[in-house]
Design a protein around this motif. Structure first.
Motif, short mmCIF file in Angstrom:
data_model
loop_
_atom_site.label_atom_id
_atom_site.label_comp_id
_atom_site.label_asym_id
_atom_site.label_seq_id
_atom_site.Cartn_x
_atom_site.Cartn_y
_atom_site.Cartn_z
N ARG A 151 0.82 -1.79 -9.00
CA ARG A 151 -0.51 -2.14 -8.50
C ARG A 151 -1.53 -2.35 -9.62
NH1 ARG A 151 -1.56 -1.05 -3.18
NH2 ARG A 151 -3.56 -0.01 -3.57
N ASP A 188 1.88 2.26 3.46
CA ASP A 188 2.92 1.40 4.04
C ASP A 188 4.28 1.75 3.45
OD1 ASP A 188 1.05 0.10 5.57
OD2 ASP A 188 0.82 -1.58 4.18
N LYS A 229 0.83 -1.20 0.00
CA LYS A 229 0.00 0.00 0.00
C LYS A 229 0.88 1.25 0.00
CE LYS A 229 -3.76 -2.14 2.65
NZ LYS A 229 -4.53 -2.07 3.92
#
Length: 300
Positions: A99, A72, A69
């Motif tokens: 992603r 993160d 993420k």
């Protein structure tokens, strides 16, 4: 007034075509985070604790097995002391690329779990080296030849499943058409030329396709005579992925009867690279291989 030096990139080299491969990017970004963590003198468990991550989350991110993420990633970069705006922006841009959905995910209905790692990363390779003892390598197959191979496999496949597998193989081949796509160096056991797959008409078209593909500057094909493959002792099909020097380790995919091994462990990869080197040195030259294929065509 002095001009400020541009910020050095976090990465060893421009990633080029790899940026279009989400799976490869996940592995690269995970490896870069691991490198930054080690440089900061931190243990994965300490990072998990400091950032409130679940157990082993840092290790999973570093292995690139699932996406990271943005929040993160920002926390990890901050913990590791990466505060240069240009470097952070570069990392986050690549993270966003990673992603995106991989093209091959749409074929998950016919793509075996053990085959997925090869399909996921082969398009990011600078060179694909392959040895096939039984069939023409998948990246060089015609649709009709692929169909015959798929239909001869274990189990009963429905017509649409066969069609989807043929379609997947064609999509893999299109990666060779990209200007910055991988080079292909294929070694084929001599017996492959003698094995009639799909009937003489299909086999003839397949051999003609090999002749056409050998005219491409980015394709190298060698025939390994029977006595050569017996002495070198490869014994099974394998594919070696060589990546441009930088942030992605070379890999080898080894076929078994009902599954496969895909590894990037340097010791194992080096053993198979050496095996391919020895086999290539003993095989027919590309010119003599072309003559051999044409001679076989004349006898069909």
């Amino acid at each position: 007034m002095a001009v400020a030096e541009p910020s050095p990139s976090l990465f060893a080299r421009p990633l080029g075509a790899v940026e279009h491969n989400p799976t490869a990017l996940k592995v690269i970004l995970g490896g870069k985070l691991r490198e930054l963590r080690v440089a900061a003198g931190l243990d994965p468990s300490h990072v998990d604790s400091k950032l409130g991550f679940s157990r082993s989350k840092t290790s999973r991110i570093e292995l690139g097995r699932h996406g990271c993420k943005p929040s993160d990633a920002a926390a990890l970069l901050g913990l590791y002391g990466v505060d240069d705006d240009v470097q952070v922006t570069e990392f986050m841009r690549l993270l966003e690329q990673s992603r995106r959905p991989d093209w091959w995910r749409s074929y998950s209905d016919v793509l075996s779990d053990f085959f997925a790692p090869l399909v996921a990363l082969e398009g990011a390779a600078s060179t694909i080296r392959t040895y096939e003892p039984f069939y023409v390598p998948g990246l060089l197959q015609t649709p009709a030849y692929t169909r015959a191979v798929v239909q001869s496999g274990p189990g009963h496949l429905l017509a649409h499943e066969v069609h989807r597998r043929v379609e997947l193989r064609q999509e893999r081949q299109r990666q060779l058409d990209n200007g910055d796509g991988p080079r292909l160096w294929a070694l084929i056991d001599e017996s492959v030329l003698m094995r009639i797959v799909g009937g003489e008409r299909v086999m003839r078209a397949q051999l003609e396709h090999l002749v056409a593909m050998m005219q491409r500057p980015r394709v190298t094909l060698q025939i390994a005579p029977l006595d050569v493959t017996a002495s070198v002792g490869v014994g099974t099909g394998l594919t070696y992925l060589r990546f441009a020097p930088g942030d992605l380790k070379d890999a080898v995919y080894i076929e078994h009867l009902t599954d496969s091994t895909f590894t990037q462990k340097p010791r194992i990869v080096e053993q198979y690279r050496d095996m391919l080197d020895r086999l290539g040195a003993c095989a027919l030259t590309p010119r003599h291989s072309l003559e051999t294929i044409r001679e076989r065509l004349a006898r069909l």
